[in-house]
Design a protein around this motif. Structure first.
Motif, PDB file in Angstrom:
ATOM      1  N   GLY A 112       0.816  -1.205   0.000  1.00 24.21           N
ATOM      2  CA  GLY A 112       0.000   0.000   0.000  1.00 24.21           C
ATOM      3  C   GLY A 112       0.850   1.257   0.000  1.00 24.21           C
ATOM      4  O   GLY A 112       0.529   2.248  -0.677  1.00 24.21           O
ATOM      5  N   LYS A 113       1.948   1.233   0.770  1.00 30.18           N
ATOM      6  CA  LYS A 113       2.860   2.379   0.799  1.00 30.18           C
ATOM      7  C   LYS A 113       3.549   2.550  -0.556  1.00 30.18           C
ATOM      8  O   LYS A 113       3.725   3.670  -1.045  1.00 30.18           O
ATOM      9  CB  LYS A 113       3.900   2.196   1.899  1.00 30.18           C
ATOM     10  CG  LYS A 113       3.332   2.204   3.308  1.00 30.18           C
ATOM     11  CD  LYS A 113       4.402   1.867   4.343  1.00 30.18           C
ATOM     12  CE  LYS A 113       3.798   1.762   5.739  1.00 30.18           C
ATOM     13  NZ  LYS A 113       4.797   1.382   6.761  1.00 30.18           N
ATOM     14  N   ALA A 114       3.943   1.431  -1.165  1.00 25.62           N
ATOM     15  CA  ALA A 114       4.611   1.503  -2.465  1.00 25.62           C
ATOM     16  C   ALA A 114       3.672   2.076  -3.525  1.00 25.62           C
ATOM     17  O   ALA A 114       4.102   2.851  -4.393  1.00 25.62           O
ATOM     18  CB  ALA A 114       5.097   0.112  -2.874  1.00 25.62           C
ATOM     19  N   ARG A 115       2.392   1.724  -3.440  1.00 27.50           N
ATOM     20  CA  ARG A 115       1.423   2.240  -4.429  1.00 27.50           C
ATOM     21  C   ARG A 115       1.297   3.753  -4.347  1.00 27.50           C
ATOM     22  O   ARG A 115       1.119   4.429  -5.375  1.00 27.50           O
ATOM     23  CB  ARG A 115       0.049   1.575  -4.182  1.00 27.50           C
ATOM     24  CG  ARG A 115      -1.093   2.152  -5.002  1.00 27.50           C
ATOM     25  CD  ARG A 115      -0.880   1.994  -6.496  1.00 27.50           C
ATOM     26  NE  ARG A 115      -1.969   2.590  -7.245  1.00 27.50           N
ATOM     27  CZ  ARG A 115      -2.073   3.879  -7.558  1.00 27.50           C
ATOM     28  NH1 ARG A 115      -1.116   4.721  -7.152  1.00 27.50           N
ATOM     29  NH2 ARG A 115      -3.101   4.330  -8.254  1.00 27.50           N
ATOM     30  N   VAL A 116       1.439   4.322  -3.165  1.00 21.63           N
ATOM     31  CA  VAL A 116       1.362   5.777  -2.997  1.00 21.63           C
ATOM     32  C   VAL A 116       2.427   6.468  -3.834  1.00 21.63           C
ATOM     33  O   VAL A 116       2.197   7.554  -4.389  1.00 21.63           O
ATOM     34  CB  VAL A 116       1.507   6.152  -1.504  1.00 21.63           C
ATOM     35  CG1 VAL A 116       1.672   7.664  -1.345  1.00 21.63           C
ATOM     36  CG2 VAL A 116       0.297   5.669  -0.709  1.00 21.63           C
ATOM     37  N   LEU A 117       3.593   5.839  -3.968  1.00 19.68           N
ATOM     38  CA  LEU A 117       4.712   6.463  -4.672  1.00 19.68           C
ATOM     39  C   LEU A 117       4.461   6.608  -6.168  1.00 19.68           C
ATOM     40  O   LEU A 117       5.183   7.345  -6.856  1.00 19.68           O
ATOM     41  CB  LEU A 117       5.988   5.653  -4.438  1.00 19.68           C
ATOM     42  CG  LEU A 117       6.466   5.580  -2.981  1.00 19.68           C
ATOM     43  CD1 LEU A 117       7.708   4.699  -2.873  1.00 19.68           C
ATOM     44  CD2 LEU A 117       6.739   6.970  -2.431  1.00 19.68           C
ATOM     45  N   LEU A 118       3.420   5.941  -6.687  1.00 22.94           N
ATOM     46  CA  LEU A 118       3.085   6.066  -8.108  1.00 22.94           C
ATOM     47  C   LEU A 118       2.217   7.286  -8.390  1.00 22.94           C
ATOM     48  O   LEU A 118       1.938   7.592  -9.549  1.00 22.94           O
ATOM     49  CB  LEU A 118       2.353   4.803  -8.583  1.00 22.94           C
ATOM     50  CG  LEU A 118       3.133   3.483  -8.496  1.00 22.94           C
ATOM     51  CD1 LEU A 118       2.244   2.327  -8.955  1.00 22.94           C
ATOM     52  CD2 LEU A 118       4.403   3.544  -9.324  1.00 22.94           C
ATOM     53  N   GLU A 119       1.837   8.012  -7.343  1.00 24.70           N
ATOM     54  CA  GLU A 119       0.910   9.140  -7.509  1.00 24.70           C
ATOM     55  C   GLU A 119       1.382  10.189  -8.512  1.00 24.70           C
ATOM     56  O   GLU A 119       0.577  10.701  -9.298  1.00 24.70           O
ATOM     57  CB  GLU A 119       0.637   9.794  -6.149  1.00 24.70           C
ATOM     58  CG  GLU A 119      -0.436  10.870  -6.173  1.00 24.70           C
ATOM     59  CD  GLU A 119       0.105  12.260  -6.428  1.00 24.70           C
ATOM     60  OE1 GLU A 119      -0.691  13.172  -6.727  1.00 24.70           O
ATOM     61  OE2 GLU A 119       1.344  12.443  -6.336  1.00 24.70           O
ATOM     62  N   PRO A 120       2.685  10.539  -8.571  1.00 27.55           N
ATOM     63  CA  PRO A 120       3.111  11.554  -9.537  1.00 27.55           C
ATOM     64  C   PRO A 120       2.854  11.168 -10.994  1.00 27.55           C
ATOM     65  O   PRO A 120       2.865  12.043 -11.877  1.00 27.55           O
ATOM     66  CB  PRO A 120       4.614  11.696  -9.258  1.00 27.55           C
ATOM     67  CG  PRO A 120       4.768  11.292  -7.825  1.00 27.55           C
ATOM     68  CD  PRO A 120       3.789  10.174  -7.654  1.00 27.55           C
ATOM     69  N   LEU A 121       2.651   9.884 -11.268  1.00 24.65           N
ATOM     70  CA  LEU A 121       2.416   9.433 -12.636  1.00 24.65           C
ATOM     71  C   LEU A 121       0.960   9.552 -13.054  1.00 24.65           C
ATOM     72  O   LEU A 121       0.623   9.324 -14.221  1.00 24.65           O
ATOM     73  CB  LEU A 121       2.869   7.968 -12.792  1.00 24.65           C
ATOM     74  CG  LEU A 121       4.333   7.671 -12.427  1.00 24.65           C
ATOM     75  CD1 LEU A 121       4.613   6.180 -12.592  1.00 24.65           C
ATOM     76  CD2 LEU A 121       5.283   8.499 -13.282  1.00 24.65           C
ATOM     77  N   THR A 122       0.088   9.916 -12.122  1.00 25.50           N
ATOM     78  CA  THR A 122      -1.337   9.982 -12.411  1.00 25.50           C
ATOM     79  C   THR A 122      -1.764  11.404 -12.744  1.00 25.50           C
ATOM     80  O   THR A 122      -1.095  12.375 -12.396  1.00 25.50           O
ATOM     81  CB  THR A 122      -2.161   9.476 -11.210  1.00 25.50           C
ATOM     82  OG1 THR A 122      -1.903  10.328 -10.076  1.00 25.50           O
ATOM     83  CG2 THR A 122      -1.785   8.053 -10.845  1.00 25.50           C
ATOM     84  N   LYS A 123      -2.904  11.518 -13.404  1.00 21.36           N
ATOM     85  CA  LYS A 123      -3.442  12.811 -13.800  1.00 21.36           C
ATOM     86  C   LYS A 123      -4.126  13.511 -12.635  1.00 21.36           C
ATOM     87  O   LYS A 123      -4.421  12.899 -11.611  1.00 21.36           O
ATOM     88  CB  LYS A 123      -4.450  12.626 -14.936  1.00 21.36           C
ATOM     89  CG  LYS A 123      -3.851  12.082 -16.225  1.00 21.36           C
ATOM     90  CD  LYS A 123      -4.926  11.917 -17.287  1.00 21.36           C
ATOM     91  CE  LYS A 123      -4.346  11.366 -18.588  1.00 21.36           C
ATOM     92  NZ  LYS A 123      -5.398  11.190 -19.619  1.00 21.36           N
ATOM     93  N   GLY A 124      -4.390  14.792 -12.811  1.00 24.05           N
ATOM     94  CA  GLY A 124      -5.135  15.560 -11.818  1.00 24.05           C
ATOM     95  C   GLY A 124      -6.613  15.210 -11.828  1.00 24.05           C
ATOM     96  O   GLY A 124      -7.025  14.247 -12.496  1.00 24.05           O
ATOM     97  N   PRO A 125      -7.441  15.944 -11.093  1.00 23.77           N
ATOM     98  CA  PRO A 125      -8.878  15.647 -11.018  1.00 23.77           C
ATOM     99  C   PRO A 125      -9.526  15.606 -12.397  1.00 23.77           C
ATOM    100  O   PRO A 125      -9.206  16.411 -13.279  1.00 23.77           O
ATOM    101  CB  PRO A 125      -9.425  16.804 -10.175  1.00 23.77           C
ATOM    102  CG  PRO A 125      -8.259  17.300  -9.389  1.00 23.77           C
ATOM    103  CD  PRO A 125      -7.068  17.118 -10.268  1.00 23.77           C
ATOM    104  N   GLN A 126     -10.432  14.680 -12.550  1.00 27.93           N
ATOM    105  CA  GLN A 126     -11.157  14.518 -13.800  1.00 27.93           C
ATOM    106  C   GLN A 126     -12.613  14.974 -13.627  1.00 27.93           C
ATOM    107  O   GLN A 126     -13.138  14.976 -12.515  1.00 27.93           O
ATOM    108  CB  GLN A 126     -11.128  13.052 -14.242  1.00 27.93           C
ATOM    109  CG  GLN A 126      -9.714  12.506 -14.448  1.00 27.93           C
ATOM    110  CD  GLN A 126      -8.957  13.243 -15.525  1.00 27.93           C
ATOM    111  OE1 GLN A 126      -9.341  13.230 -16.687  1.00 27.93           O
ATOM    112  NE2 GLN A 126      -7.873  13.917 -15.134  1.00 27.93           N
ATOM    113  N   PRO A 127     -13.277  15.368 -14.723  1.00 27.90           N
ATOM    114  CA  PRO A 127     -14.675  15.821 -14.624  1.00 27.90           C
ATOM    115  C   PRO A 127     -15.568  14.757 -13.989  1.00 27.90           C
ATOM    116  O   PRO A 127     -15.449  13.561 -14.287  1.00 27.90           O
ATOM    117  CB  PRO A 127     -15.060  16.074 -16.086  1.00 27.90           C
ATOM    118  CG  PRO A 127     -13.756  16.332 -16.783  1.00 27.90           C
ATOM    119  CD  PRO A 127     -12.757  15.460 -16.090  1.00 27.90           C
TER     120      PRO A 127
END
Length: 419
Positions: A112-127
């Motif tokens: 779960g902690k490792a998954r948090v580190l992938l956050e910079p690869l994701t997009k911002g809020p979506q409609p």
């Protein structure tokens, strides 16, 4: 410029203050006998209790107002260096609010902690994205549902799967300039050594702030004076109360959506219909006295089967000896229809389950309408169009919280009385 402000909660008081600073002729109307809206402080058995917000941050809008009102000597500083907990699988576990806590907490598994580190690869809020959907996509289901979702949605008593990001969390992200990565923004702030504003209250409670604003502008504010109707009058408006009628150029509503909608109906039926759709969550606030001597800001409950959503430890965070504030009922609003003694007893029992220490009930308050839900009803906000001379400065159209209300009051005053 003549302005009628409807409501003397924090929004209305801040707006009154900043309008008068800009030279406007202001008349403010409040139905209650006291100013401050949900910001309420009381003393029970020698304990200062807050039925609304428990503390605030001494950010720039607050600091400026405190200095203007000469309240510096009444400030009481809280403790920033204390953990916040989540009650999960029958134990209090540290919420990861620092790098060290993120590494050492057992609230999240290592995957779960490792998954948090992938956050910079994701997009911002979506409609049309919900808070739960957004946080799960950004940080993974474990972090979203054990940590970030409860931490954020608990402020509003809402289900994060029913909250729209664009009307709630998205506003906070926009305010600090986060377009994509929350994690990288936090890392930059950590490297810059930027500390958050201090936690503060006042010796006699947070209500001291609205009282001071009221005292500074008492000649312009009528308490115990509900507005009964508003109607057009040429290019301006007539504001009716039981005490008389007032002709103004602008009317600014700072009242909760149901009250605003009822008064808007006499001015613009379509706008009133939109505002009437916004839903609120009632919130139960139970003040407890306990010998529990844990150190922390409080806890959120993640496990099912509890009426309690979380607890603020005024005892350790603000040195309010023996005082703990439990929030109840977000998952079961019908339970708040029970007798206060029943609600209080349940909260005390659950506090003992979580902490291991018994507690006595000092006070029980049920806030209705409570907090804006920022749920799917907020999609109606896209259809809100106000006539010239009508303004809304309220938590349901801008940021909630005392700091947000002060900032919105200053911004709205500037738009009414342009430089």
């Amino acid at each position: 410029m003549t302005v009628a402000v409807v409501g003397a909660g924090m929004s209305g008081l801040a707006l009154t203050h900043f309008l008068e600073e800009r030279g406007a002729d202001v008349h403010t109307f409040e139905a209650a006998a006291e100013p401050g809206g949900v910001v309420r402080s009381k003393t029970v058995d020698g304990h200062v209790l807050e039925t609304g917000p428990q503390r605030l941050r001494l950010s720039e809008p607050v600091q400026s107002l405190v200095e203007t009102l000469d309240l510096e000597d009444e400030l009481r500083y809280g403790h920033d260096d204390q953990p916040l907990y989540a009650y999960h699988d029958g134990q209090l576990r540290t919420m990861p609010l620092s790098v060290r806590e993120a590494i050492t907490t057992d609230l999240l598994s290592w995957p779960g902690k490792a998954r948090v580190l992938l956050e910079p690869l994701t997009k911002g809020p979506q409609p049309e994205e919900t808070v739960d959907g957004f946080l799960t996509r950004k940080f993974g289901a474990e972090a979203a549902r054990r940590f970030m979702g409860p931490l954020y949605s608990g402020l509003y008593g809402s289900d994060p799967d029913e909250m729209y990001v664009e009307y709630s969390l998205g506003r906070a992200l926009d305010h600090v300039g986060i377009e994509r990565s929350i994690l990288l923004y936090a890392a930059r702030k950590l490297l810059e050594g930027v500390d958050p504003p201090s936690i503060v209250t006042f010796e006699d409670g947070l209500q001291r702030l609205p009282e001071a604003i009221y005292d500074a502008h008492a000649d312009s504010i009528d308490l115990n004076t509900p507005v009964t109707s508003v109607q057009r009058d040429g290019d301006g408006y007539l504001v009716h109360t039981e005490d008389g009628t007032h002709a103004v150029e602008t009317v600014a509503f700072t009242t909760p959506a149901p009250t605003t909608a009822a008064l808007l109906d006499g001015v613009d039926e379509a706008a009133a219909d939109v505002v009437e759709q916004f839903t609120y969550n009632p919130i139960g606030v139970v003040h407890l006295r306990s010998n529990f001597d844990g150190t922390g800001h409080g806890f959120h409950i993640i496990d099912d089967g509890f009426l309690t959503d979380g607890s603020t430890w005024n005892h350790s965070m603000l040195d309010r000896e023996g005082v703990f504030t439990s929030y109840v009922g977000s998952g079961d609003a019908d339970a708040l229809d029970a007798e206060p003694a029943v609600i209080g007893r349940r909260a005390a029992e659950e506090f003992e389950t979580v902490t291991g220490e018994s507690a006595d009930v000092l006070d029980v308050s049920i806030l209705r309408p409570g907090m804006p839900a920022y749920d799917r009803s907020w999609a109606a906000l896209e259809d809100l169009s106000l006539p010239d001379g009508i303004e809304i400065a309220a938590s349901y159209t801008s940021r909630a919280g005392i700091v947000g209300r002060i900032a919105d009051g200053r911004r709205t005053a500037a738009s009414i009385v342009e430089d």
